[in-house]
Design an enzyme around this catalytic site. Sequence first.
Site, short mmCIF file in Angstrom:
data_model
loop_
_atom_site.label_atom_id
_atom_site.label_comp_id
_atom_site.label_asym_id
_atom_site.label_seq_id
_atom_site.Cartn_x
_atom_site.Cartn_y
_atom_site.Cartn_z
N GLY A 176 145.30 57.30 63.00
CA GLY A 176 146.11 57.36 64.11
C GLY A 176 147.41 56.78 63.63
O GLY A 176 148.43 57.48 63.94
N CYS A 177 147.42 55.77 62.92
CA CYS A 177 148.78 55.07 62.73
C CYS A 177 149.57 55.67 61.59
O CYS A 177 150.84 55.81 61.62
CB CYS A 177 148.53 53.66 62.15
#
Length: 150
Positions: A45-46
Site C-alpha cells: 500500500g505504501c
Amino acid sequence: MNTLKEGDKVPAFSVKDQDGNIINLTDYSGKKLIVFFYPKASTPGCTAEACNLRDNYTELQAQGYELLGVSADSEKRQTNFRNKYEFPYPLLADEDHTVINTFGVWGPKKFMGKEYDGIHRKTFVINEEGVVTKVIDKVKTKDHAAQLLA
C-alpha cells in the site's frame, strides 16, 4: 490520538530525511506543502501511494506543492525505498516520532483481528502560512494524487 485538523497551525518540527539532512517545517514557509504519512516503507500500500504521488509529482509541483513523505522507518530503509522507486521528494525518517506526534497520526489500529499502535495513513495539505487546509483520512493509495488535485 490528537490529530491536526483544518485550520490548525502546524507546530514547528525538525527531523532527518533519508540522507541525514535536517528538514525543518520552516524550510517550506511561503510554500504549499503536502505531508503524507505511511505505515512502512516498501510495503504494497505504501509503495502504491508513494509511486502514485511520484507519477503525478510534476502536476502537483505545477500547482505549487512541495511533498514530504513520513514514516517511522530508519534513514537506511527510507534511502532504499527512495532509490528503488526513484522518488523526487524527501522521505523523513521519523524514528523518534517527532513529526508523527506533531500531526497526531500515531494511535490504535486493527489489522486481521489484532489491535496494535501504529501510524495512520493520513495526508495533510498545508498553506503558505503553515496552516492545515485539508486532511485526507481515507487515502486511496493507487489514486492519491487525484484526491489532492481535486
